[in-house]
Design a protein around this motif. Structure first.
Motif, mmCIF file in Angstrom:
data_model
loop_
_atom_site.group_PDB
_atom_site.id
_atom_site.type_symbol
_atom_site.label_atom_id
_atom_site.label_comp_id
_atom_site.label_asym_id
_atom_site.label_seq_id
_atom_site.Cartn_x
_atom_site.Cartn_y
_atom_site.Cartn_z
ATOM 1 N N PRO A 1 49.527 49.053 84.990
ATOM 2 C CA PRO A 1 50.378 50.817 84.531
ATOM 3 C C PRO A 1 49.388 51.122 86.034
ATOM 4 O O PRO A 1 48.732 50.822 86.346
ATOM 5 C CB PRO A 1 49.148 50.844 83.221
ATOM 6 C CG PRO A 1 48.650 49.443 83.042
ATOM 7 C CD PRO A 1 48.904 48.260 83.878
ATOM 8 N N PRO A 2 49.279 52.541 85.963
ATOM 9 C CA PRO A 2 49.026 53.065 87.570
ATOM 10 C C PRO A 2 47.057 52.896 86.858
ATOM 11 O O PRO A 2 46.046 52.644 88.606
ATOM 12 C CB PRO A 2 49.713 54.251 86.739
ATOM 13 C CG PRO A 2 50.705 54.463 86.528
ATOM 14 C CD PRO A 2 50.674 52.996 85.544
ATOM 15 N N THR A 3 46.559 53.005 86.241
ATOM 16 C CA THR A 3 45.119 52.890 86.021
ATOM 17 C C THR A 3 44.913 51.295 87.003
ATOM 18 O O THR A 3 44.162 51.133 87.570
ATOM 19 C CB THR A 3 44.708 53.157 84.291
ATOM 20 O OG1 THR A 3 44.982 53.988 84.180
ATOM 21 C CG2 THR A 3 43.147 52.503 84.849
ATOM 22 N N TRP B 1 43.309 61.828 88.813
ATOM 23 C CA TRP B 1 43.951 61.037 88.736
ATOM 24 C C TRP B 1 43.422 60.021 90.280
ATOM 25 O O TRP B 1 43.233 59.222 90.614
ATOM 26 C CB TRP B 1 44.561 60.727 88.562
ATOM 27 C CG TRP B 1 45.568 61.121 87.810
ATOM 28 C CD1 TRP B 1 45.965 62.312 86.626
ATOM 29 C CD2 TRP B 1 45.173 59.436 85.918
ATOM 30 N NE1 TRP B 1 45.935 61.969 85.259
ATOM 31 C CE2 TRP B 1 45.230 60.846 85.183
ATOM 32 C CE3 TRP B 1 44.515 59.131 86.108
ATOM 33 C CZ2 TRP B 1 45.402 59.941 83.875
ATOM 34 C CZ3 TRP B 1 44.347 57.885 85.436
ATOM 35 C CH2 TRP B 1 45.059 58.324 84.376
ATOM 36 N N CYS C 1 47.322 61.307 96.108
ATOM 37 C CA CYS C 1 47.984 61.431 93.981
ATOM 38 C C CYS C 1 48.534 62.982 94.994
ATOM 39 O O CYS C 1 47.888 64.327 94.447
ATOM 40 C CB CYS C 1 46.875 61.926 93.468
ATOM 41 S SG CYS C 1 48.088 62.190 91.543
ATOM 42 N N THR D 1 48.477 65.285 87.194
ATOM 43 C CA THR D 1 48.492 65.842 86.182
ATOM 44 C C THR D 1 48.497 67.091 85.312
ATOM 45 O O THR D 1 48.268 67.037 84.226
ATOM 46 C CB THR D 1 48.893 64.347 85.160
ATOM 47 O OG1 THR D 1 49.593 63.077 86.359
ATOM 48 C CG2 THR D 1 50.026 64.659 84.078
ATOM 49 N N ASP E 1 50.387 57.896 94.708
ATOM 50 C CA ASP E 1 50.529 57.893 93.137
ATOM 51 C C ASP E 1 51.377 58.998 92.983
ATOM 52 O O ASP E 1 51.496 60.700 92.955
ATOM 53 C CB ASP E 1 49.133 57.895 92.536
ATOM 54 C CG ASP E 1 49.304 58.496 91.565
ATOM 55 O OD1 ASP E 1 50.641 57.935 90.822
ATOM 56 O OD2 ASP E 1 48.477 58.114 90.334
ATOM 57 N N SER F 1 53.216 59.081 90.161
ATOM 58 C CA SER F 1 53.073 59.086 88.332
ATOM 59 C C SER F 1 53.970 60.461 87.490
ATOM 60 O O SER F 1 55.175 60.388 86.778
ATOM 61 C CB SER F 1 51.967 58.875 88.104
ATOM 62 O OG SER F 1 52.153 57.205 87.961
ATOM 63 N N GLN G 1 56.586 56.670 82.149
ATOM 64 C CA GLN G 1 55.909 57.399 80.959
ATOM 65 C C GLN G 1 56.321 58.995 81.313
ATOM 66 O O GLN G 1 55.944 59.561 80.039
ATOM 67 C CB GLN G 1 54.825 57.431 79.760
ATOM 68 C CG GLN G 1 53.205 57.225 80.511
ATOM 69 C CD GLN G 1 53.203 56.280 81.846
ATOM 70 O OE1 GLN G 1 53.700 55.425 82.338
ATOM 71 N NE2 GLN G 1 51.724 55.802 81.355
ATOM 72 N N LYS G 2 56.277 59.420 82.056
ATOM 73 C CA LYS G 2 56.545 60.623 82.423
ATOM 74 C C LYS G 2 58.452 61.165 83.221
ATOM 75 O O LYS G 2 58.681 61.859 81.652
ATOM 76 C CB LYS G 2 55.992 61.344 83.657
ATOM 77 C CG LYS G 2 54.473 61.123 83.432
ATOM 78 C CD LYS G 2 53.297 60.245 83.698
ATOM 79 C CE LYS G 2 52.503 60.100 83.892
ATOM 80 N NZ LYS G 2 51.345 60.605 82.308
HETATM 81 C C1 LIG Z 1 48.783 60.580 88.263
HETATM 82 C C2 LIG Z 1 48.327 59.625 86.875
HETATM 83 N N1 LIG Z 1 48.023 58.292 87.786
HETATM 84 C C3 LIG Z 1 47.598 57.785 87.077
HETATM 85 C C4 LIG Z 1 47.810 57.724 85.246
HETATM 86 C C5 LIG Z 1 47.283 56.728 84.621
HETATM 87 O O1 LIG Z 1 48.578 56.088 83.790
HETATM 88 P P1 LIG Z 1 48.336 54.972 83.220
HETATM 89 O O2 LIG Z 1 47.682 55.187 81.808
HETATM 90 O O3 LIG Z 1 49.326 54.777 82.031
HETATM 91 O O4 LIG Z 1 47.374 53.779 83.159
HETATM 92 C C6 LIG Z 1 48.393 58.777 85.384
HETATM 93 C C7 LIG Z 1 48.532 59.167 83.158
HETATM 94 O O5 LIG Z 1 48.560 60.307 83.079
HETATM 95 C C8 LIG Z 1 48.912 59.839 85.747
HETATM 96 O O6 LIG Z 1 49.210 61.321 85.345
#
Ligand SMILES: Cc1ncc(COP(=O)(O)O)c(C=O)c1O
Length: 359
Positions: free
Chosen positions: A75-77, A102, A148, A152, A172, A174, A195-196
Motif C-alpha cells: 500500500p502507499p503507506t 501525506w 504528493c 487527499t 505520490d 494515489s 482504492q480511489k
Molecule cells: C495521497 C495518499 N498517499 C498515501 C495514502 C496511503 O494509502 P494506504 O492507506 O493504502 O497505505 C493515501 C491514503 O488515503 C493517500 O491519499
C-alpha cells in the motif's frame, strides 16, 4: 432502490458498470468455471489479466516505453519506505516537498532509509497553498525529489510539474491518478494505491523509469524490490488478483467513457460546481488557495462548527455518505473521484443550499 452517493476518500465509490460486471463474473470468470479469486496466479488467464492492466495503463496514461508498470501488494503507506529502499542508499539525500499530511508522512518514514531533506513546507499556511518553486531549497546531489501531487486530506493539488534539472521526481498520485494525463517522462517514478480512482484496496501501481531499477538496498524485502518485480512481470509471489481484476474493469470503464481526458473534463466540471456553491455561501468555507484547489478532494468547514454534525446526519438521510472530514481536520470532505457522477455533486450542492437556508 435508489443508491446513495459515497463521497468517501478511499475506499471510494466504484462505477456501477464495474459492480455489475463483477457480479456477473462472480461464479464463472472468463469461462474458467470459477471466480477470479479461486484460480492460481500461475493460470494463463491471470497472466493475461496482468498484461491487460499494464497495457491499459500504458495507453491511458501515455507511459513511455522506457518505463515499467508494476502492480504491487504494497500500500502507499508501505511505499513510503519502499521508495527510498529502491531508489537510494542509506547515506543518500532525497528532497521532500511538504504540502500536506501525506507528503509529511512519506518524509517521516524515509528517515529510516536515507537522509531526507525538507526542501519546502507549506505547514505555515495550514497546508492551504503550494509555495512557488522559486522558494524551494532543492539539493543539487539529491537522489530524488518526493512530492504528493494531490493531498487527499488537505485538498491541495499540483497543476504544474516541478523542474528538478535531471533529478528524478517521485510523485505520490494515489488520489488523482487517472483524473488527467501526467507528463510521465518528467517523473522518475509515480506511485498510487488503487482504492480511489482505480478500484479497491489491495494493489498499488508503480510506474518507474527502467534506468532507476536495480539499486535496491540489501535490506529491501525481495517482493518489494522493483527490479525483481519488473523481471517477474508483477507476478513474483501470490498477488492480489481480485484487486487487479477490479482495476481491469475500472480501466475498461474509463476507456469506454472516453479515456482520461474525458475524466479530466468531468473532474473540472464537477469540482467547479461544488467550489462555486462553497464560494457563494456564507456558511461553507474552503481555505485552499484557488490555484491549487483539488479537483478530487474538497475539504470544507462550516462557519458555525457546532452545525457540522447536524449537516452530516442530514446528508446521510439524503443518501450522501462519507462526507465527514478527515479525523485530523474535522469539518466536511467531499471526494469527487472519477466514478462519482455529476448527479452526485448536484444532489450534494442542492442539499448544501437547502441546509444553509434552514440553518
Ligand atoms: C495521497 C495518499 N498517499 C498515501 C495514502 C496511503 O494509502 P494506504 O492507506 O493504502 O497505505 C493515501 C491514503 O488515503 C493517500 O491519499
Amino acid at each position: 432502490m435508489t443508491r446513495p452517493f459515497s463521497f468517501s476518500a478511499g475506499p471510494a465509490t466504484l462505477p456501477l458498470p464495474v459492480l455489475d460486471r463483477a457480479k456477473d463474473d462472480m461464479f464463472d470468470w472468463r469461462g474458467t468455471g470459477v471466480s477470479v479469486m479461486e484460480i492460481s496466479h500461475r493460470h494463463a488467464a491471470v497472466a493475461a489479466l496482468f498484461e491487460q492492466v499494464e497495457r491499459d495503463l500504458r495507453t491511458l496514461l501515455a507511459v513511455p516505453a522506457d518505463y515499467r508498470i508494476l502492480l504491487t501488494q504494497a500500500p502507499p503507506t508501505a511505499l513510503a519506505a519502499i521508495i527510498p529502499m529502491n531508489l537510494a542508499a542509506p547515506d543518500d539525500v532525497a528532497d521532500f516537498v511538504h504540502t500536506g499530511a501525506w507528503s509529511g508522512r512519506f518524509y517521516t518514514e524515509a528517515q529510516k532509509y536515507l537522509r531526507p531533506h525538507l526542501a519546502v513546507s507549506s505547514e505555515y499556511t495550514g497546508f492551504t497553498d503550494i509555495p512557488p518553486q522559486s522558494s524551494w531549497e532543492l539539493t543539487p546531489f539529491a537522489r530524488y525529489v518526493h512530492l504528493c501531487t494531490n493531498e487527499t486530506i488537505h485538498g491541495v493539488e499540483f497543476f504544474f510539474t516541478p523542474e528538478t534539472n535531471g533529478i528524478p521526481l517521485v510523485a505520490d498520485m494515489s488520489s488523482h491518478l487517472l483524473s488527467r494525463v501526467p507528463d510521465v517522462a518528467r517523473y522518475g517514478a509515480i506511485i498510487a494505491g488503487a482504492q480511489k480512482n482505480m478500484g479497491i484496496a489491495g494493489v498499488s501501481v508503480v510506474i518507474v523509469q527502467e534506468a532507476l531499477l536495480g539499486k535496491a538496498q540489501v535490506t529491501c524485502p525481495s517482493v518489494f524490490d522493483w527490479r525483481k518485480l519488473a523481471d517477474a512481470s508483477s507476478l513474483l509471489n501470490t498477488p492480489p488478483v481480485h484487486a487487479v481484476y477490479i482495476a481491469s474493469l475500472v480501466l475498461e470503464w474509463i476507456k469506454a467513457e472516453g479515456g482520461v481526458d474525458e475524466m479530466e473534463r468531468r473532474a473540472i466540471a464537477k469540482s467547479a460546481h461544488l467550489y462555486r456553491c462553497i464560494d457563494a455561501s456564507a456558511l461553507y468555507i474552503n481555505h485552499v488557495r484557488p490555484h491549487c484547489r483539488s479537483r478530487m478532494n474538497v475539504p470544507f468547514f462550516l462557519s458555525d462548527p457546532s452545525l457540522t454534525q447536524t449537516f452530516l446526519s442530514g446528508a446521510e438521510r439524503h443518501g450522501l455518505l462519507g462526507l465527514a472530514g478527515h479525523r485530523s481536520l474535522g469539518g466536511i470532505r467531499a471526494s469527487l473521484y472519477n466514478a462519482m457522477p455529476m448527479a452526485g455533486i448536484e444532489k450534494l450542492v442542492e442539499y448544501m443550499r437547502e441546509f444553509e437556508r434552514s440553518a
